[in-house]
Write a protein that holds these residues in place. Structure first.
Motif, PDB file in Angstrom:
ATOM      1  N   GLU A 187     -30.651  27.559  69.090  1.00  0.00           N
ATOM      2  CA  GLU A 187     -29.748  27.742  67.943  1.00  0.00           C
ATOM      3  C   GLU A 187     -30.483  28.260  66.710  1.00  0.00           C
ATOM      4  OE1 GLU A 187     -26.027  25.259  67.229  1.00  0.00           O
ATOM      5  OE2 GLU A 187     -27.375  24.498  65.695  1.00  0.00           O
ATOM      6  N   GLY A 237     -19.883  33.422  73.824  1.00  0.00           N
ATOM      7  CA  GLY A 237     -19.550  32.101  73.298  1.00  0.00           C
ATOM      8  C   GLY A 237     -20.800  31.397  72.819  1.00  0.00           C
ATOM      9  N   ALA A 238     -20.631  30.495  71.874  1.00  0.00           N
ATOM     10  CA  ALA A 238     -21.773  29.763  71.325  1.00  0.00           C
ATOM     11  C   ALA A 238     -21.256  28.560  70.562  1.00  0.00           C
ATOM     12  CB  ALA A 238     -22.581  30.677  70.404  1.00  0.00           C
ATOM     13  N   SER A 239     -22.186  27.827  69.952  1.00  0.00           N
ATOM     14  CA  SER A 239     -21.782  26.646  69.180  1.00  0.00           C
ATOM     15  C   SER A 239     -21.013  27.076  67.927  1.00  0.00           C
ATOM     16  CB  SER A 239     -23.025  25.850  68.772  1.00  0.00           C
ATOM     17  OG  SER A 239     -23.801  26.639  67.886  1.00  0.00           O
ATOM     18  N   VAL A 240     -20.313  26.112  67.334  1.00  0.00           N
ATOM     19  CA  VAL A 240     -19.502  26.428  66.149  1.00  0.00           C
ATOM     20  C   VAL A 240     -20.374  27.007  65.044  1.00  0.00           C
ATOM     21  CG1 VAL A 240     -18.080  25.423  64.320  1.00  0.00           C
ATOM     22  CG2 VAL A 240     -17.709  24.742  66.695  1.00  0.00           C
ATOM     23  N   VAL A 275     -23.195  28.625  65.204  1.00  0.00           N
ATOM     24  CA  VAL A 275     -23.606  29.997  65.528  1.00  0.00           C
ATOM     25  C   VAL A 275     -22.419  30.953  65.401  1.00  0.00           C
ATOM     26  CG1 VAL A 275     -24.360  31.476  67.430  1.00  0.00           C
ATOM     27  CG2 VAL A 275     -25.537  29.316  67.006  1.00  0.00           C
ATOM     28  N   LEU A 276     -21.300  30.511  65.902  1.00  0.00           N
ATOM     29  CA  LEU A 276     -20.129  31.392  65.847  1.00  0.00           C
ATOM     30  C   LEU A 276     -19.728  31.705  64.408  1.00  0.00           C
ATOM     31  CD1 LEU A 276     -17.959  29.807  68.695  1.00  0.00           C
ATOM     32  CD2 LEU A 276     -19.063  32.042  68.736  1.00  0.00           C
TER      33      LEU A 276
END
Lengths: 294, 630
Positions: free
Chosen positions: A67, A96-99, A101-102
């Motif tokens: 991350e 897709g990724a963690s919130v 990162v997004l």
């Protein structure tokens, strides 16, 4: 007339996504199974100018699954403002990724403002995390992606009030004329941002309809519609309507109405209608707009 | 047989009664020292009066409001009004309507509303009345116990008998000049109105506070009624012709006749709106209820129930609260607070109606002597229930539950639609919505309504402010192996307006049903949430969708899931679930994709069994939730 069938919008957005899926989404996605529709071939594009970014290293960082590394890469891309950085970020969204990162990735695409990012951003406008979908809408507006209007229209139908506000404002900014009926529908239903967009988008009878909300909605809401309306060219909004509106504001004789006319006058375009400008000036002096000057 | 009782003789007033004058006393005639006569006196009286039946009540509805009394004859609908209201529920007695107001007891002609007589009752109020065409009998009472008065009045308004009693007197009847007065919850005394003699007494082994005339026949009792017929002699030993309503739980615990010892004040209380109505009849030695059914009211809803077991026969929704009901020889009548009198056929269909012309606080209706013809058939019971559920207000939870329970017993596919509609209305209280959702999940018919519901999404612009009951629909459709639902379910996966728990159930259904055509929707969902799943149900949904991707997505689908299982950014619980899914034989699951779910065989078809791939997904879900391998 309001759009009664949101499915049309959904289908429209889906088709648009399909048409644009030649970018990040497809590159991130595996080959589709036989039953899935094959994407259309991407049109040939000019080779982009050489990027200052080390795209290979950045891509590696974005795919690292770490991350901190991903966030750092996103910061680098956002800081550069280099459009070439959009593609790996779009690919990241496609995986897709963690919130956290997004959020950063969506923000980055908004900064880069590349129309190509529309397809990667669109699904996030429906994410269950409100912050993500709102950020995606804002970024979509910034990208001016060709299908962004459909996504915004769909967002206007959604259950998130903040999302509806962003969408209503964005539809005006992106000049999505097709959304006028929906904007009229939501305007009296607590989406005041629709007023400003309608002030920018309405034509002919629609503008009359919009002016009809004066007195029915809070003045602050209508204020955001009236100023852009008065500043639009005669071809879009007839002078007669503007003069009627100015006269109505004059007769209101409130400080807020006066202030609004002053704002319109201050922003009046040099090539705007002299009749309208004169009307505003007369109204500000307290004279009737439609009668002869004393 | 005409004689004075010893206790009556004890009073001067009673003595004068024997000579034919008015009996006036204070509670003496209702002696509890009476010697039981094994039903001889009442049997002899019955034999004597057998040919002298009391007239049936005139078919009429009488509404009460502050402005007065409003009458309408039935079924022809001739209206009349009477100035001056009523303080208790009027009674239709033969050809008269008897009511009290402001210390007066008065009788009106049922057909015209013309006042026939009026007498003072010293501040008392009407409790009950009867009429035999010559005499009108009534029991009037005060608000406090111990002030019961029996009066008998002839057509000229002359009081021919009057007895004040400290014993509570019940609802009286009269036949052939003999008044029947229930008292002390146990006896019915028969008084010859001409002589003033107590000519017979009936002792019942159950509570008796009512003496009622149904279509010219007298019945005594309260919860159950015993017929005044040739078997009355045996009533003391519970062998009379008896009838009662079946025991059944009903909202508001309505009563049929209620205690005849109480007043029915006109005060808009719920008591008037929660009632039962039935008319007993007899054939030979067996008693039955006309229509073989009875009515139960609960505010705006009236239920038609079987006399046999209380099962629901029909439901009637009203435009106002039900205030009065009556069972006819065939059909029923219901008078509601809007002033409407609805005539209902024995099957619950329309049989006409009438308007009283005023909003009402109370209403009396009697059609016991009518046979009503159906003018329009009833809608299906499912439709009736649906309409009735829409009429109930949020505070009527008990009635809602009852109607929902009744709905759940019907196989009609329309029930599915009604339940879906209930879950989709913002007017429906949360409890009812929850109950309807539960039932939808158990439905196995009405597929077309389920699919139509799934076409709908939350839509602020179109004022569709509740999404469909996605979870229950997904459960039902999965149990029905309904593959045609998969594109609709897949689209709902990515609609954030759906509740997370519903999305989870849709994902699990898709784990079983999805086809390759849903690959893109599933992939989008998986991509959006495999690293952002922040609640257990979302984790479950992601893992279920992963199972579907492996099953239907071929190598790309499996690769997608495998990559996610390796990615450090994938949410830990999801990651565990994916690892378990892949370890449990993702390959086999993917191979199973070649057999469409709808055509699979075995326990899956029942919707109850666990398919092999379902097991894999469930196992993975379990790992995702508990962190333990099964």
């Amino acid at each position: 007339m309001a759009v009664r069938n949101p499915n049309l919008l959904i289908i429209g957005a889906a088709l648009w996504l399909g048409a644009l899926s030649g970018s990040a989404r497809v590159s991130a996605a595996p080959t589709q199974p036989s039953a899935a529709k094959a994407p259309k071939a991407a049109p040939p594009v000019k080779a982009p100018p050489k990027s200052k970014l080390d795209l290979a290293a950045l891509q590696k960082a974005l795919e690292s699954g770490n991350e901190a590394q991903v966030l750092a890469a996103l910061d680098t891309i956002a800081g550069s403002g280099d459009p070439a950085g959009a593609a790996p970020v779009e690919a990241l969204l496609g995986r897709g990724a963690s919130v956290r990162v997004l959020e950063r990735a969506i923000e980055t695409l908004g900064i880069l403002a590349q129309p190509s990012s529309g397809a990667a951003l669109a699904p996030y406008a429906q994410h269950r995390t409100p912050e993500l979908r709102r950020a995606a809408l804002r970024a979509l507006i910034a990208t001016k992606a060709p299908g962004a209007g459909d996504v915004l229209r769909r967002a206007l139908h959604g259950s998130d009030a903040s999302q509806r506000s962003i969408a209503a404002r964005g539809l005006g900014e992106l000049n999505v004329r097709a959304a006028v009926p929906e904007l009229f529908n939501v305007l009296p239903k607590d989406v005041p941002e629709a007023a400003q967009s309608l002030g920018k988008l309405c034509v002919e009878g629609e503008c009359d309809k919009l002016v009809g909300f004066l007195g029915r909605l809070r003045f602050e809401v209508m204020e955001s519609a009236i100023v852009p309306l008065l500043l639009r060219p005669q071809a879009d909004v007839p002078d007669e309507l503007k003069l009627r509106l100015i006269e109505r504001l004059r007769r209101m004789a409130t400080q807020a109405a006066n202030q609004l006319l002053q704002t319109a006058l201050a922003q009046f375009p040099p090539d705007g209608s002299p009749k309208v400008k004169q009307g505003i000036e007369r109204a500000l002096k307290g004279y009737s707009v439609t009668e002869q000057a004393p | 047989m005409s004689r004075c009782l010893p206790l009556v003789l004890a009073l001067v007033a009673a003595t004068t009664a024997c000579s034919g004058d008015i009996v006036k006393g204070s509670g003496a005639p209702f002696s509890e020292t009476w010697q039981a006569d094994q039903g001889r006196s009442i049997a002899a009286l019955e034999q004597k009066l057998r040919a002298d039946k009391a007239p049936a009540a005139a078919p009429v509805a009488v509404g009460v409001s502050d402005a007065g009394l409003f009458g309408v004859t039935l079924p022809d609908g001739q209206r009349w009004t009477h100035e001056g209201s009523a303080d208790t529920l009027p009674v239709v007695a033969g050809e008269l309507v008897v009511a009290s107001n402001a210390g007066k007891l008065f009788a009106l002609e049922a057909k015209t509303g013309r006042e026939v007589w009026s007498i003072s009752i010293d501040g008392r109020k009407l409790r009950g009345a009867g009429d035999d065409g010559t005499f009108t009998v009534a029991v009037v009472a005060g608000e406090n116990p111990g002030r019961s008065r029996f009066v008998a009045v002839n057509r000229t308004g002359k009081i021919v008998q009057q007895i004040d009693s400290s014993v509570e007197l019940g609802f009286p009847a009269v036949q052939g000049g003999v008044a029947f007065i229930p008292w002390s919850n146990q006896y019915v005394s028969a008084f010859d109105l001409r002589s003033g003699d107590e000519v017979a007494r009936l002792l019942l082994r159950e509570i008796v506070t009512q003496a009622r005339n149904f279509d010219g026949e007298l019945w005594f009792g309260e919860k159950g009624l015993v017929r005044f017929d040739e078997r009355i002699r045996l009533a003391t030993t519970n062998q009379g012709t008896r009838i009662g309503l079946p025991a059944r739980q009903l909202p508001g615990k309505p009563v049929w006749l209620g205690s005849g010892n109480q007043l029915w004040p006109v005060n808009g209380s719920a008591r008037l709106k929660i009632r039962l109505a039935a008319s007993p009849a007899a054939s030979g030695e067996s008693a039955y209820f006309t229509n073989h059914a009875y009515l139960a009211s609960y505010f705006r809803v009236v239920l038609g129930l079987s006399e046999k077991d209380g099962s629901l026969q029909f439901v009637k929704s009203l435009s106002g609260d039900a205030l009065g009901m009556s069972a006819a020889r065939r059909g029923f009548a219901v008078c509601d607070s809007s002033g409407k009198v609805s005539l209902v056929s024995e099957k619950g269909g329309d049989a006409g109606g009438a308007e009283l012309g005023a909003r009402l606080e109370a209403c009396t209706v009697d059609v016991s002597a009518l046979s009503l013809e159906q003018t329009a058939p009833a809608a299906s019971l499912a439709e009736q229930l649906g309409q009735a559920l829409g009429q109930l207000t949020p505070d009527m939870a008990v009635a809602q539950k009852l109607l929902i329970d009744e709905l759940s017993r019907l196989d009609d596919p329309l029930v599915t639609k009604i339940l879906i509609d209930l879950t989709s209305s913002v007017k429906i209280p949360p409890d009812l919505r929850a109950a309807a959702r539960k039932l939808i999940a158990t439905r196995r018919s009405g597929k077309q309504y389920m699919l139509a519901a799934l076409e709908r999404h939350y839509d602020y612009v179109s004022d569709v402010l509740l999404p469909p009951p996605l979870g229950p629909l997904a459960d039902a459709l999965a149990a029905m192996n309904e593959v045609s639902a998969t594109p609709l379910l897949a689209r709902h996966l990515n609609d954030p307006a759906n509740e997370m728990a519903d999305v989870e159930r849709a994902a699990i259904a898709l784990g079983k049903l999805a086809t390759p055509a849903e690959y893109e929707d599933l992939r989008t969902f998986f991509t959006l949430y495999r690293a952002t799943a922040d609640e257990p149900s979302l984790v479950s949904a992601v893992v279920a969708v992963a199972g579907a991707l492996v099953r239907i997505g071929g190598a790309p689908g499996k690769a997608l899931v495998e990559r996610a299982a390796q990615d450090p950014l994938t949410q830990p619980d999801v990651k565990r679930g994916l690892t378990a899914l892949l370890a449990a034989g993702g390959g086999a699951a993917a191979a199973a994709a070649s057999a469409p779910a709808g055509r699979s065989t075995g326990p899956e078809e029942t919707g109850r069994g666990a398919p092999p791939r379902g097991e894999q997904i469930r196992s993975a879900l379990n790992v995702a939730k508990t962190g333990e391998r099964p």
